[in-house]
Design a protein around this motif. Structure first.
Motif, short mmCIF file in Angstrom:
data_model
loop_
_atom_site.label_atom_id
_atom_site.label_comp_id
_atom_site.label_asym_id
_atom_site.label_seq_id
_atom_site.Cartn_x
_atom_site.Cartn_y
_atom_site.Cartn_z
N GLN A 1 0.85 -1.19 0.00
CA GLN A 1 0.00 0.00 0.00
C GLN A 1 0.88 1.24 0.00
N ASN A 100 -5.78 0.30 -6.38
CA ASN A 100 -4.94 -0.79 -6.87
C ASN A 100 -5.57 -1.44 -8.10
N ASP A 114 -7.38 2.75 -1.95
CA ASP A 114 -6.61 2.11 -0.89
C ASP A 114 -5.87 3.12 -0.02
N SER A 115 -5.53 4.26 -0.59
CA SER A 115 -4.75 5.24 0.15
C SER A 115 -5.20 6.64 -0.23
#
Length: 126
Positions: A1, A100, A114-115
């Motif tokens: 990540q 992703n 995801d981030s």
């Protein structure tokens, strides 16, 4: 990540330009499509642009199309948002986010990411 850090925000006059940067940590950067969101006070977070993981395709919200340009340099783990012809209604906190996947399908859904970075403030005012 990946972890993301934005920079480049500030105060600019209407019609001016700014370039935002989003730097990602980690060796997996090139697996992630990167998007830019913005959120103005009292408004929902808005997806404004996305670039595929290899940079081959991009997408824009109608509100910024033909004024903003997204790009990325995978050798530098960095994505950019060039903002031209800025308007007062562009005033918001701008965030970059990583999902992703290779392409930008579904990029407007915040749950796909995801981030997120911490955001950088852009103020367009005379």
């Amino acid at each position: 990540q990946v972890q993301l850090v934005e920079s480049g925000g500030g105060l600019v006059q209407p019609g001016g330009s700014l370039r935002l940067s989003c730097v990602g940590s980690g060796s997996d950067w090139h697996y992630y499509a990167i998007s830019w969101f913005r959120q103005a006070p009292g408004k929902e977070r808005e997806a404004i642009s996305c670039i595929a993981s290899r940079g081959g395709s991009t997408d824009y919200a109608d509100s910024v199309k033909d004024r903003f340009t997204i790009s990325r340099d995978n050798a530098k783990n960095t994505a950019y948002l060039q903002m031209d012809s800025l308007k007062p209604e562009d005033t918001a906190k701008y965030y970059c986010a990583a999902m992703n996947r290779v392409l930008c399908g579904g990029y407007t859904w915040p749950g796909a990411y995801d981030s997120w970075g911490q955001g950088t403030q852009v103020t367009v005012s005379a």
